[in-house]
Write an enzyme that holds these catalytic residues in place. Structure first.
Site, PDB file in Angstrom:
ATOM      1  N   ASP A 173       0.862  -1.186   0.000  1.00 33.71           N
ATOM      2  CA  ASP A 173       0.000   0.000   0.000  1.00 33.71           C
ATOM      3  C   ASP A 173       0.894   1.230   0.000  1.00 33.71           C
ATOM      4  O   ASP A 173       1.825   1.348   0.813  1.00 33.71           O
ATOM      5  CB  ASP A 173      -0.893  -0.014   1.247  1.00 33.71           C
ATOM      6  CG  ASP A 173      -1.947   1.079   1.217  1.00 33.71           C
ATOM      7  OD1 ASP A 173      -3.140   0.739   1.280  1.00 33.71           O
ATOM      8  OD2 ASP A 173      -1.580   2.282   1.139  1.00 33.71           O
ATOM      9  N   HIS A 192      -6.763  -5.272   3.231  1.00 29.04           N
ATOM     10  CA  HIS A 192      -5.538  -4.710   3.793  1.00 29.04           C
ATOM     11  C   HIS A 192      -4.913  -5.735   4.739  1.00 29.04           C
ATOM     12  O   HIS A 192      -5.605  -6.282   5.604  1.00 29.04           O
ATOM     13  CB  HIS A 192      -5.840  -3.457   4.624  1.00 29.04           C
ATOM     14  CG  HIS A 192      -6.377  -2.297   3.855  1.00 29.04           C
ATOM     15  ND1 HIS A 192      -5.617  -1.187   3.549  1.00 29.04           N
ATOM     16  CD2 HIS A 192      -7.611  -2.066   3.317  1.00 29.04           C
ATOM     17  CE1 HIS A 192      -6.359  -0.308   2.881  1.00 29.04           C
ATOM     18  NE2 HIS A 192      -7.572  -0.825   2.727  1.00 29.04           N
ATOM     19  N   HIS A 197     -10.602  -5.192  -2.123  1.00 30.11           N
ATOM     20  CA  HIS A 197      -9.241  -5.452  -1.656  1.00 30.11           C
ATOM     21  C   HIS A 197      -9.241  -5.646  -0.156  1.00 30.11           C
ATOM     22  O   HIS A 197     -10.111  -5.124   0.550  1.00 30.11           O
ATOM     23  CB  HIS A 197      -8.287  -4.313  -2.036  1.00 30.11           C
ATOM     24  CG  HIS A 197      -8.742  -2.971  -1.573  1.00 30.11           C
ATOM     25  ND1 HIS A 197      -9.722  -2.247  -2.222  1.00 30.11           N
ATOM     26  CD2 HIS A 197      -8.364  -2.202  -0.523  1.00 30.11           C
ATOM     27  CE1 HIS A 197      -9.923  -1.101  -1.591  1.00 30.11           C
ATOM     28  NE2 HIS A 197      -9.111  -1.059  -0.551  1.00 30.11           N
ATOM     29  N   ASN A 244     -12.631  -2.383   3.578  1.00 29.10           N
ATOM     30  CA  ASN A 244     -13.615  -1.307   3.637  1.00 29.10           C
ATOM     31  C   ASN A 244     -14.600  -1.503   2.484  1.00 29.10           C
ATOM     32  O   ASN A 244     -14.188  -1.890   1.385  1.00 29.10           O
ATOM     33  CB  ASN A 244     -12.936   0.055   3.500  1.00 29.10           C
ATOM     34  CG  ASN A 244     -11.944   0.318   4.625  1.00 29.10           C
ATOM     35  OD1 ASN A 244     -12.202  -0.007   5.782  1.00 29.10           O
ATOM     36  ND2 ASN A 244     -10.802   0.892   4.300  1.00 29.10           N
TER      37      ASN A 244
HETATM   38  P1  AMP Z   1      -9.332   1.804   0.759  1.00 25.16           P
HETATM   39  O1  AMP Z   1      -9.284   3.185   1.382  1.00 25.16           O
HETATM   40  O2  AMP Z   1      -9.738   0.710   1.696  1.00 25.16           O
HETATM   41  O3  AMP Z   1     -10.139   1.825  -0.520  1.00 25.16           O
HETATM   42  O4  AMP Z   1      -7.834   1.459   0.379  1.00 25.16           O
HETATM   43  C1  AMP Z   1      -7.226   1.939  -0.779  1.00 25.16           C
HETATM   44  C2  AMP Z   1      -5.759   1.967  -0.494  1.00 25.16           C
HETATM   45  O5  AMP Z   1      -5.075   2.091  -1.739  1.00 25.16           O
HETATM   46  C3  AMP Z   1      -5.279   3.114   0.389  1.00 25.16           C
HETATM   47  O6  AMP Z   1      -4.769   2.588   1.597  1.00 25.16           O
HETATM   48  C4  AMP Z   1      -4.207   3.802  -0.463  1.00 25.16           C
HETATM   49  O7  AMP Z   1      -3.080   4.191   0.301  1.00 25.16           O
HETATM   50  C5  AMP Z   1      -3.865   2.732  -1.461  1.00 25.16           C
HETATM   51  N1  AMP Z   1      -3.328   3.214  -2.731  1.00 25.16           N
HETATM   52  C6  AMP Z   1      -3.776   4.267  -3.475  1.00 25.16           C
HETATM   53  N2  AMP Z   1      -3.039   4.375  -4.607  1.00 25.16           N
HETATM   54  C7  AMP Z   1      -2.114   3.375  -4.584  1.00 25.16           C
HETATM   55  C8  AMP Z   1      -1.066   2.963  -5.456  1.00 25.16           C
HETATM   56  N3  AMP Z   1      -0.813   3.595  -6.623  1.00 25.16           N
HETATM   57  N4  AMP Z   1      -0.303   1.905  -5.092  1.00 25.16           N
HETATM   58  C9  AMP Z   1      -0.542   1.267  -3.934  1.00 25.16           C
HETATM   59  N5  AMP Z   1      -1.515   1.601  -3.064  1.00 25.16           N
HETATM   60  C10 AMP Z   1      -2.296   2.645  -3.375  1.00 25.16           C
END
Ligand code: AMP
Length: 133
Positions: free
Chosen positions: A29, A100, A98, A85
């Site tokens: 992440d 975490h 996804h 989430n």
């Molecule tokens: P959520 O908020 O549960 O939808 O998680 C989305 C996650 O994607 C967040 O924790 C972001 O930090 C992560 N994220 C956003 N852009 C990228 C990226 N380019 N590479 C890796 N993680 C990312």
């Protein structure tokens, strides 16, 4: 629908990929809430755990557990949060299911905020008993 995570799967957007097979991909992440914070993403496009089929949910979580064990071992983590989430109100920012995997360390400062609601637990339980079927 093309999502950011789909672009990572298709190698159109770079990512720190640590695991991949025919059904899922896992990468660091970008936010790194703790060292090794990883996302496990199914290759099938589905918006969240609320829309994913059961086989996808099962497989994503199996891989999440395997990675949690390996990450904990190599990074010397003391525990892990495995969470997902669903929908923006929960904090979902990328509309592609996804999970975490967040390794936890004795000294890390990650906090999950808690809030209360105005109904008592008895009121909630009575309502649910009447409505859950
Ligand atoms: P959520 O908020 O549960 O939808 O998680 C989305 C996650 O994607 C967040 O924790 C972001 O930090 C992560 N994220 C956003 N852009 C990228 C990226 N380019 N590479 C890796 N993680 C990312």
């Amino acid at each position: 629908m093309s999502t950011l995570f789909n672009r990572i799967i298709n190698r159109e957007t770079p990512a720190y990929i640590i695991y991949e097979d025919d059904k899922v991909i896992a990468f660091l992440d970008i936010g790194q809430n703790t060292k090794g914070h990883t996302l496990v993403v199914p290759k099938v496009i589905t918006e969240s755990v609320l829309t994913a089929d059961e086989d996808t949910i099962a497989y994503v979580n199996i891989i999440a557990q395997r990675l949690a064990l390996k990450l904990s071992d190599v990074l010397k983590a003391s525990g892990v949060n495995i969470l997902t989430n669903a929908n923006p109100v929960s904090g979902q920012t990328v509309p592609h299911y996804h999970v975490h995997v967040i390794p936890r360390y004795t000294e890390d400062e990650l906090k999950f905020l808690v809030s209360s609601n105005s109904d008592t637990i008895e009121e909630t339980f009575t309502f649910l008993k009447d409505h859950l079927g």
